[in-house]
Scaffold this motif. Structure first.
Motif, PDB file in Angstrom:
ATOM      1  N   LEU A  24       0.840  -1.196   0.000  1.00  0.00           N
ATOM      2  CA  LEU A  24       0.000   0.000   0.000  1.00  0.00           C
ATOM      3  C   LEU A  24       0.875   1.247   0.000  1.00  0.00           C
ATOM      4  O   LEU A  24       2.015   1.213   0.488  1.00  0.00           O
ATOM      5  CB  LEU A  24      -0.912   0.008   1.231  1.00  0.00           C
ATOM      6  N   PRO A  25       0.388   2.371  -0.549  1.00  0.00           N
ATOM      7  CA  PRO A  25       1.175   3.608  -0.509  1.00  0.00           C
ATOM      8  C   PRO A  25       1.455   4.034   0.930  1.00  0.00           C
ATOM      9  O   PRO A  25       0.572   3.972   1.792  1.00  0.00           O
ATOM     10  CB  PRO A  25       0.277   4.625  -1.227  1.00  0.00           C
ATOM     11  N   LEU A  26       2.678   4.465   1.176  1.00  0.00           N
ATOM     12  CA  LEU A  26       3.048   4.945   2.496  1.00  0.00           C
ATOM     13  C   LEU A  26       2.560   6.376   2.686  1.00  0.00           C
ATOM     14  O   LEU A  26       2.579   7.185   1.755  1.00  0.00           O
ATOM     15  CB  LEU A  26       4.565   4.880   2.685  1.00  0.00           C
ATOM     16  N   VAL A  27       2.135   6.693   3.892  1.00  0.00           N
ATOM     17  CA  VAL A  27       1.614   8.029   4.221  1.00  0.00           C
ATOM     18  C   VAL A  27       2.775   8.913   4.659  1.00  0.00           C
ATOM     19  O   VAL A  27       3.620   8.503   5.454  1.00  0.00           O
ATOM     20  CB  VAL A  27       0.552   7.929   5.330  1.00  0.00           C
ATOM     21  N   PHE A  28       2.785  10.140   4.149  1.00  0.00           N
ATOM     22  CA  PHE A  28       3.872  11.077   4.440  1.00  0.00           C
ATOM     23  C   PHE A  28       3.537  11.911   5.674  1.00  0.00           C
ATOM     24  O   PHE A  28       2.462  12.499   5.770  1.00  0.00           O
ATOM     25  CB  PHE A  28       4.093  11.987   3.234  1.00  0.00           C
ATOM     26  N   TYR A  29       4.485  11.961   6.627  1.00  0.00           N
ATOM     27  CA  TYR A  29       4.389  12.802   7.820  1.00  0.00           C
ATOM     28  C   TYR A  29       5.477  13.870   7.709  1.00  0.00           C
ATOM     29  O   TYR A  29       6.670  13.579   7.875  1.00  0.00           O
ATOM     30  CB  TYR A  29       4.567  11.973   9.092  1.00  0.00           C
ATOM     31  N   GLN A  30       5.067  15.099   7.411  1.00  0.00           N
ATOM     32  CA  GLN A  30       6.030  16.149   7.125  1.00  0.00           C
ATOM     33  C   GLN A  30       6.834  16.573   8.350  1.00  0.00           C
ATOM     34  O   GLN A  30       8.051  16.799   8.267  1.00  0.00           O
ATOM     35  CB  GLN A  30       5.319  17.360   6.524  1.00  0.00           C
ATOM     36  N   ALA A  31       6.177  16.690   9.504  1.00  0.00           N
ATOM     37  CA  ALA A  31       6.847  17.224  10.698  1.00  0.00           C
ATOM     38  C   ALA A  31       8.057  16.392  11.099  1.00  0.00           C
ATOM     39  O   ALA A  31       9.077  16.927  11.545  1.00  0.00           O
ATOM     40  CB  ALA A  31       5.858  17.310  11.858  1.00  0.00           C
ATOM     41  N   VAL A  32       7.980  15.080  10.923  1.00  0.00           N
ATOM     42  CA  VAL A  32       9.078  14.193  11.322  1.00  0.00           C
ATOM     43  C   VAL A  32       9.811  13.617  10.121  1.00  0.00           C
ATOM     44  O   VAL A  32      10.694  12.769  10.282  1.00  0.00           O
ATOM     45  CB  VAL A  32       8.548  13.040  12.210  1.00  0.00           C
ATOM     46  N   LYS A  33       9.446  14.065   8.899  1.00  0.00           N
ATOM     47  CA  LYS A  33      10.077  13.583   7.665  1.00  0.00           C
ATOM     48  C   LYS A  33      10.097  12.057   7.632  1.00  0.00           C
ATOM     49  O   LYS A  33      11.134  11.408   7.516  1.00  0.00           O
ATOM     50  CB  LYS A  33      11.518  14.115   7.551  1.00  0.00           C
ATOM     51  N   GLU A  34       8.882  11.492   7.731  1.00  0.00           N
ATOM     52  CA  GLU A  34       8.767  10.046   7.886  1.00  0.00           C
ATOM     53  C   GLU A  34       7.638   9.516   7.012  1.00  0.00           C
ATOM     54  O   GLU A  34       6.670  10.226   6.705  1.00  0.00           O
ATOM     55  CB  GLU A  34       8.484   9.730   9.361  1.00  0.00           C
ATOM     56  N   LEU A  35       7.768   8.253   6.598  1.00  0.00           N
ATOM     57  CA  LEU A  35       6.730   7.561   5.851  1.00  0.00           C
ATOM     58  C   LEU A  35       6.205   6.421   6.720  1.00  0.00           C
ATOM     59  O   LEU A  35       6.975   5.690   7.345  1.00  0.00           O
ATOM     60  CB  LEU A  35       7.277   7.002   4.538  1.00  0.00           C
ATOM     61  N   ARG A  36       4.870   6.266   6.738  1.00  0.00           N
ATOM     62  CA  ARG A  36       4.267   5.244   7.606  1.00  0.00           C
ATOM     63  C   ARG A  36       3.204   4.457   6.852  1.00  0.00           C
ATOM     64  O   ARG A  36       2.498   4.993   5.999  1.00  0.00           O
ATOM     65  CB  ARG A  36       3.621   5.884   8.848  1.00  0.00           C
ATOM     66  N   CYS A  37       3.094   3.176   7.214  1.00  0.00           N
ATOM     67  CA  CYS A  37       2.003   2.352   6.732  1.00  0.00           C
ATOM     68  C   CYS A  37       1.014   2.163   7.880  1.00  0.00           C
ATOM     69  O   CYS A  37       1.367   1.574   8.911  1.00  0.00           O
ATOM     70  CB  CYS A  37       2.504   0.994   6.245  1.00  0.00           C
ATOM     71  N   HIS A  38      -0.196   2.664   7.720  1.00  0.00           N
ATOM     72  CA  HIS A  38      -1.196   2.551   8.779  1.00  0.00           C
ATOM     73  C   HIS A  38      -1.741   1.131   8.895  1.00  0.00           C
ATOM     74  O   HIS A  38      -2.363   0.787   9.902  1.00  0.00           O
ATOM     75  CB  HIS A  38      -2.342   3.530   8.532  1.00  0.00           C
ATOM     76  N   HIS A  39      -1.512   0.317   7.877  1.00  0.00           N
ATOM     77  CA  HIS A  39      -1.993  -1.070   7.907  1.00  0.00           C
ATOM     78  C   HIS A  39      -1.017  -1.973   8.651  1.00  0.00           C
ATOM     79  O   HIS A  39      -1.422  -2.792   9.477  1.00  0.00           O
ATOM     80  CB  HIS A  39      -2.204  -1.588   6.487  1.00  0.00           C
ATOM     81  N   CYS A  40       0.280  -1.823   8.366  1.00  0.00           N
ATOM     82  CA  CYS A  40       1.296  -2.705   8.949  1.00  0.00           C
ATOM     83  C   CYS A  40       2.054  -2.064  10.103  1.00  0.00           C
ATOM     84  O   CYS A  40       2.902  -2.720  10.724  1.00  0.00           O
ATOM     85  CB  CYS A  40       2.300  -3.132   7.877  1.00  0.00           C
ATOM     86  N   SER A  41       1.804  -0.775  10.365  1.00  0.00           N
ATOM     87  CA  SER A  41       2.500  -0.020  11.421  1.00  0.00           C
ATOM     88  C   SER A  41       3.997   0.107  11.160  1.00  0.00           C
ATOM     89  O   SER A  41       4.791   0.216  12.090  1.00  0.00           O
ATOM     90  CB  SER A  41       2.257  -0.659  12.800  1.00  0.00           C
ATOM     91  N   ILE A  42       4.387   0.063   9.893  1.00  0.00           N
ATOM     92  CA  ILE A  42       5.790   0.221   9.510  1.00  0.00           C
ATOM     93  C   ILE A  42       6.123   1.707   9.396  1.00  0.00           C
ATOM     94  O   ILE A  42       5.329   2.493   8.885  1.00  0.00           O
ATOM     95  CB  ILE A  42       6.069  -0.509   8.176  1.00  0.00           C
ATOM     96  N   LYS A  43       7.320   2.079   9.866  1.00  0.00           N
ATOM     97  CA  LYS A  43       7.806   3.450   9.731  1.00  0.00           C
ATOM     98  C   LYS A  43       9.174   3.416   9.057  1.00  0.00           C
ATOM     99  O   LYS A  43       9.983   2.523   9.328  1.00  0.00           O
ATOM    100  CB  LYS A  43       7.929   4.123  11.108  1.00  0.00           C
ATOM    101  N   GLN A  44       9.437   4.401   8.190  1.00  0.00           N
ATOM    102  CA  GLN A  44      10.751   4.489   7.566  1.00  0.00           C
ATOM    103  C   GLN A  44      11.056   5.940   7.230  1.00  0.00           C
ATOM    104  O   GLN A  44      10.146   6.755   7.050  1.00  0.00           O
ATOM    105  CB  GLN A  44      10.830   3.618   6.316  1.00  0.00           C
TER     106      GLN A  44
END
Length: 602
Positions: free
Chosen positions: A353-373
């Motif tokens: 699935l497309p990763l969600v962008f979090y600008q404040a922490v410059k991070e990408l997250r998957c809300h389905h798998c709870s993966i952060k990168q």
């Protein structure tokens, strides 16, 4: 003599009860009695299910003690445990451990149990009724009127804040009651459980866990806000829907079931059409006259590329000193980052699935798998370094709203309410930006306007229930604004969609008929009954598929699905065969397979 005992301990899904010898000096032992039993190297509490002449094994240990001579659990609840265990493929022992009060040896010694009141002669309850309300005052009056009647009543809500609201209405009406939900302290749960068991309480207000209280007698069940997804126990086994369990409790106790909400679910609408439910008199439906629909395509033609239409800006300016809800059903800053050269989205390495962008922490997250990168700056396919943001999340909308607050010189704070910010302080008034998470937390009495920033993102979710859930959510907003006389503004690029046509016509039956016909063609509920099976390996789900297909050659089976755990199958039953067929299928399944009847997601 032997007693079949359910130990109050978590067990695998295929283990339920064990036989124990009843000591000669124990006297009369009845089903529902609390006993102490030897369990490996320690002693446990257990509940007697039945007394029999012969044991199922050659050697049985004796019961250590009869804790109380009077049954702790009424007979109907023992039947409920058995039904849920068989239908949802869950250990009866694990279920009993959750349903029985938090037992502590010190408290048990001082526990006083009165004899269970003789249940009235069980009669088949009248057909469930349905009450449609348009305002909170109608909801309150209907509830209070029923709970004032003689007898014992259960009022079920989807969320804790709704239970607290109902409790306030009952206090104002002078109706004695208790509130029961899973967030009570252990002492509060213990006291409430005992009061219900001893028949000291005649009105209980609670969430779905209150369905498992040991009512000696039950006259009626009021099931409120039936379209709310929180009625589904989706995150832990057994994966039941409270409405289905309420139907079972009604059949076992003879209690009349009354469903109520601002808009009926499609299943309830179908039941009303088929004559399975009766509709209450004096019911009203929320008007959609305060709902305004804005075509965002026209905004783009005018050169407006912001998140808010001109109509939304006018509404915001008019309400600048009042609370506003900006509803966005996506967390994060942007829903996806897409390569500007080859259009490949940055994807989750696990579920794609497309990763969600979090600008404040410059991070990408998957809300389905709870993966952060960390933020990806290079495309994995073309090695490009330019990316576009697609879709606005709560953080980006909150940033835009803060700019608007300064533009319109509002003094109210901007508050972002989603599950990424669970502990944020809620002011008495503000401009609230949030997902569904916000709906149980904002001060509704102060909200004068609701702006659904991107209605289309709700409509296009890849679920067969997306259209119904979107309509129900919009009608919930309309119900909330009936009290404050506020406006609901929907922004969309698809204003010709049948959902918007139904809203414009102020006729909910138009939408229900459209959606019901679509479900019939695709053989989805309420035209059929779905069950989702989940396994931990691809080989296991494939074997289960083969076994079920061989035993039920006419059963519609879809799948297996999944490139990673859990691997799943989808079974489509005709409604007249689900009870018997599912019990037989569950008996074939290994203990570690999860069974999800009436699933929220496919």
């Amino acid at each position: 003599m032997y007693a079949e005992v359910i130990p109050l301990v978590r067990l695998p899904n295929n283990l339920h009860s064990f036989d124990y010898v009843i000591p000669d000096d124990a006297g009369s032992v009845k089903p529902g009695v609390l006993v102490a039993i030897p369990w490996r190297s320690k002693e446990l509490f257990g509940i007697v299910v039945r007394v029999k002449q012969e044991a199922g094994v050659k050697k049985s240990k004796p019961i250590s003690a009869i804790v109380h001579k009077h049954p702790l659990i009424p007979a109907w609840q023992l039947s409920l445990w058995q039904h849920i265990s068989l239908f949802y493929h869950f250990s009866e022992a694990s279920l009993a451990q959750r349903c029985v009060l938090p037992l502590q040896k010190r408290k048990i010694k001082n526990l006083t149990l009165s004899p269970l009141k003789q249940h009235r002669t069980l009669v088949i309850p009248a057909a469930p009724s349905y009450f449609n309300y348009a305002r909170a005052s109608e909801q309150r009056d209907y509830m209070v009127k029923h709970l004032k009647k003689p007898g014992t009543h259960l009022y079920l809500t989807a969320e804790r804040f709704e239970a607290e609201q109902a409790a306030g209405w009952l206090r104002d009406a002078g109706v004695d009651h208790i509130v029961y939900h899973s967030e009570l302290s252990q002492k509060e749960q213990f006291d409430a459980w005992c009061a219900v068991r001893n028949g000291e309480i005649h009105v209980v207000v609670g969430t779905k866990s209150a369905l498992f209280l040991p009512f000696p007698q039950l006259s009626s069940i009021l099931f409120d806000n039936e379209t709310n997804d929180h009625h589904k126990n989706w995150d832990a086994q057994p994966l039941y829907h409270a409405r289905e369990v309420a139907h079972t409790v009604s059949q076992l106790t003879g209690a009349r079931l009354h469903l109520m909400s601002h808009i009926p679910s499609l299943e309830t609408y179908a039941a009303l059409q088929d004559g399975l439910y009766t509709k209450e008199k004096n019911a009203t439906v929320c008007s959609t006259k305060q709902i305004r629909i804005v075509n965002m395509s026209n905004e783009r033609k005018k050169g407006n590329y912001s998140a808010f239409s001109d109509s939304a800006l006018v509404l915001i300016e008019q309400s600048r000193d009042q609370s506003i809800l900006f509803f966005v059903n996506r967390r994060g800053y942007a829903r996806a980052l897409v390569c500007a050269d080859c259009s490949l989205p940055v994807q989750c390495p696990s579920c794609a699935l497309p990763l969600v962008f979090y600008q404040a922490v410059k991070e990408l997250r998957c809300h389905h798998c709870s993966i952060k990168q960390p933020l990806t700056l290079t495309c994995t396919r073309c090695r490009g370094s330019s990316f576009k943001q697609y879709g606005r999340g709560t953080q980006q909308i909150a940033q835009d709203v803060a700019t608007l607050r300064d533009t319109f010189k509002s003094t109210l704070p901007v508050v972002c309410l989603d599950s990424d910010n669970p502990n944020v302080s809620i002011p008495p008034a503000g401009w609230f930006v949030g997902t569904d998470f916000a709906l149980s937390r904002i001060p509704w009495h102060a909200v004068s306007a609701i702006i659904v920033v991107d209605t289309d993102s709700m409509l296009t979710r890849p679920e067969y229930t997306a259209l119904e859930q979107t309509y129900s959510r919009i009608m919930y907003f309309a119900y909330r604004m009936q009290t404050t006389k506020g406006a609901v503004l929907l922004q969309t690029y698809t204003q010709d969609h049948p959902l918007f046509a139904a809203l414009k016509s102020d006729n909910y039956k138009l939408f229900m008929e459209y959606e019901y016909e679509a479900r019939k063609k695709l053989n989805y509920p309420p035209a059929a009954y779905l069950v989702r099976l989940e396994a931990t390996t691809a080989a296991l789900i494939k074997k289960i598929h083969e076994n079920i297909a061989a035993a039920y050659p006419t059963l519609a089976i879809t799948g297996p699905y999944g490139k990673h755990e859990p691997y799943s199958l989808l079974l489509r039953f005709q409604k007249n065969m689900v009870q018997s067929a599912l019990l037989e299928i569950n008996a074939m399944l290994p203990a570690d397979v999860r069974v999800d009847p009436n699933p929220m997601t496919l």
